[in-house]
Scaffold this active site. Structure first.
Site, short mmCIF file in Angstrom:
data_model
loop_
_atom_site.label_atom_id
_atom_site.label_comp_id
_atom_site.label_asym_id
_atom_site.label_seq_id
_atom_site.Cartn_x
_atom_site.Cartn_y
_atom_site.Cartn_z
N THR A 1 20.11 -21.29 1.38
CA THR A 1 18.97 -20.67 0.70
C THR A 1 19.24 -19.19 0.45
O THR A 1 19.03 -18.68 -0.66
CB THR A 1 17.68 -20.85 1.54
OG1 THR A 1 17.44 -22.26 1.67
CG2 THR A 1 16.49 -20.18 0.89
N GLN B 1 26.11 -29.08 -1.68
CA GLN B 1 26.41 -30.50 -1.48
C GLN B 1 27.83 -30.86 -1.89
O GLN B 1 28.38 -31.87 -1.44
CB GLN B 1 25.42 -31.38 -2.26
CG GLN B 1 23.99 -31.30 -1.76
CD GLN B 1 23.80 -31.90 -0.37
OE1 GLN B 1 24.63 -32.68 0.13
NE2 GLN B 1 22.71 -31.55 0.27
N CYS C 1 7.77 -33.65 1.08
CA CYS C 1 6.46 -33.49 1.70
C CYS C 1 6.16 -32.01 1.76
O CYS C 1 6.68 -31.28 2.58
CB CYS C 1 6.47 -34.08 3.10
SG CYS C 1 4.85 -34.07 3.85
C1 LIG Z 1 20.39 -27.84 1.75
C2 LIG Z 1 20.59 -27.23 0.41
C3 LIG Z 1 20.33 -25.86 0.20
C4 LIG Z 1 19.75 -24.97 1.26
O1 LIG Z 1 20.63 -24.70 2.31
P1 LIG Z 1 20.04 -24.19 3.74
O2 LIG Z 1 21.25 -23.81 4.51
O3 LIG Z 1 19.32 -25.38 4.33
O4 LIG Z 1 19.12 -23.06 3.47
C5 LIG Z 1 20.59 -25.35 -1.05
N1 LIG Z 1 21.07 -26.12 -2.04
C6 LIG Z 1 21.32 -27.43 -1.88
C7 LIG Z 1 21.87 -28.22 -3.01
C8 LIG Z 1 21.08 -28.03 -0.65
O5 LIG Z 1 21.32 -29.34 -0.50
#
Ligand SMILES: *Cc1c(COP(=O)(O)O)cnc(C)c1O
Length: 386
Positions: A71, A178, A324
């Site tokens: 994030t 991802q 949610c």
């Molecule tokens: C999980 C995720 C995030 C956020 O990462 P965090 O480390 O949980 O803040 C951002 N982009 C994608 C595509 C994610 O799957």
């Protein structure tokens, strides 16, 4: 005993990473900015990790900024690129299927006076590069398109979009959270200027991430204080988290290719068994290039939440195609953007595989899904019983 099929939400720690975290917690307690040897030990752990993460991306170590997670990396990229020298009059391009970390940062830019174009995707969840080209304006400063989608696994045409960005002289950010560890993430081949990673999606602990910032690209920092991370991210480094991220990056470099072939085999086994044994099942993002580990399926007449709960009781962790937020179950913005109706989106389930899964677990999951779907459909007032 739970069989865990929710690796796109988060992943368990691998044994080598756990060993690395506990070593760093025990031995690297110094502040990396201190000049004494305890500080220097922590500094070397951070710099080793920086070169390991850089190697995963074919980047230079100086191009890696450690953050608190995916994030923050997305926020630093999107806000940092557009805020530099002022937001007013600037335009950014993103897609309707981004993670909330990018969408939320874009919403903030709009509040600060920027304009943002949210591109639609095709029915398979993929952005048409021509749409990107047509959206570019003289005031465009940033394009942000995720490498692979967390809900459907759909892979975006990053290299094509980066060519468009380069031709237009616009910065290009990709959320690679991802994709990293699952696809090739050579930032030179991808042609990205900014690329986000998160450790906890890669068998390392939560609370650490990284942003690739191509040499020469300038960002406005999000937080202010000391001169850490070459003044791009103030604050004492999360040494154990960073060490773990380096350790996992090194493992991925060695294992990624083999592991994605293995996971694709398991994913195909799961999908073909369910499509064969359960009537009224469809694959979301069908026809798109997808992550090897991700399967988003919709089951006619099923509430995804109910199936998630039924599978949890049976010992399987999966996720529904819904988020949610504030107590209300909203259909996924990703599936809606692909043209699914709200009830189709609510009928969707995401299975995301990872390191610990094997054929026996997949076969057990198939049996549980077959039984749970049959039971839920019997109870469903709307499902047409054949
Ligand atoms: C999980 C995720 C995030 C956020 O990462 P965090 O480390 O949980 O803040 C951002 N982009 C994608 C595509 C994610 O799957």
């Amino acid at each position: 005993m739970t069989y865990y099929f929710d690796h796109n939400a988060t992943t368990p720690l691998s044994d080598p990473v756990l060993a690395c975290v506990s070593r760093a917690l025990r031995e690297c307690y110094g502040n990396p900015s201190s000049i004494h040897s305890a500080g220097q030990a922590a500094r070397s752990a951070v710099e080793l990790a920086r070169s390991q993460v850089a190697a995963l991306l074919n980047a230079q170590p100086g191009e890696i900024v450690f953050t608190s997670g995916g994030t923050e990396s997305d926020n630093l990229a999107v806000l940092g690129a557009v805020r530099l020298d002022g937001v007013a009059g600037k335009h950014a391009i993103t897609t309707a299927v981004e993670h909330p970390a990018v969408l939320g940062a874009c919403a903030q830019l709009v509040r600060e006076g920027a304009e943002v174009t949210y591109l639609k995707v095709r029915g398979d969840g993929v952005v048409d590069p021509d749409e990107v080209r047509h959206a570019v304006r003289p005031t465009t400063v940033l394009i942000s398109v995720m490498h692979a989608n967390n809900e459907t696994g759909a892979v975006q045409p990053i290299a094509e979009i980066s060519a468009i960005a380069r031709a237009a002289g616009v910065l290009f950010h990709a959320d690679g959270v991802q994709a990293a560890g699952r696809l090739g993430t050579d930032v030179r081949e991808l042609g990205v200027d900014l690329y986000s990673l998160s450790a906890h999606k890669l068998n390392a602990p939560k609370g650490t991430g990284a942003l690739f910032v191509r040499k020469g690209v300038k960002l406005q920092a999000l937080q202010f204080g000391g001169r850490h991370e070459r003044e791009r991210r103030a604050g004492t480094e999360n040494v154990p988290g960073i060490a773990a991220m380096g350790c996992t990056a090194e493992q991925l470099v060695q294992q990624r290719a083999r592991e994605s072939v293995r996971l694709a085999g398991l994913r195909d086994r799961l999908e073909s068994s369910l499509l064969e044994r359960v009537p009224g099942v469809r694959t979301n993002a069908h026809g798109a290039t997808r992550l090897a580990n991700t399967s988003s399926l919709r089951f006619d007449g099923i509430e995804g939440e109910a199936l998630v709960i039924a599978l949890d009781l049976a010992g399987f962790a999966v996720s529904s195609g819904a988020a949610c937020s504030s107590g209300a179950v909203e259909p996924s913005h990703v599936l809606l953007a692909m043209g699914l109706t709200p009830s189709e989106a609510r009928a969707s389930i995401r299975f995301s595989l990872g390191q610990g899964n094997d054929e026996a677990q997949v076969d057990a999951l198939v049996e549980a899904v077959v039984a749970s779907v049959a039971r839920l459909r019997k109870l469903s007032p709307v499902y047409e019983h054949a």
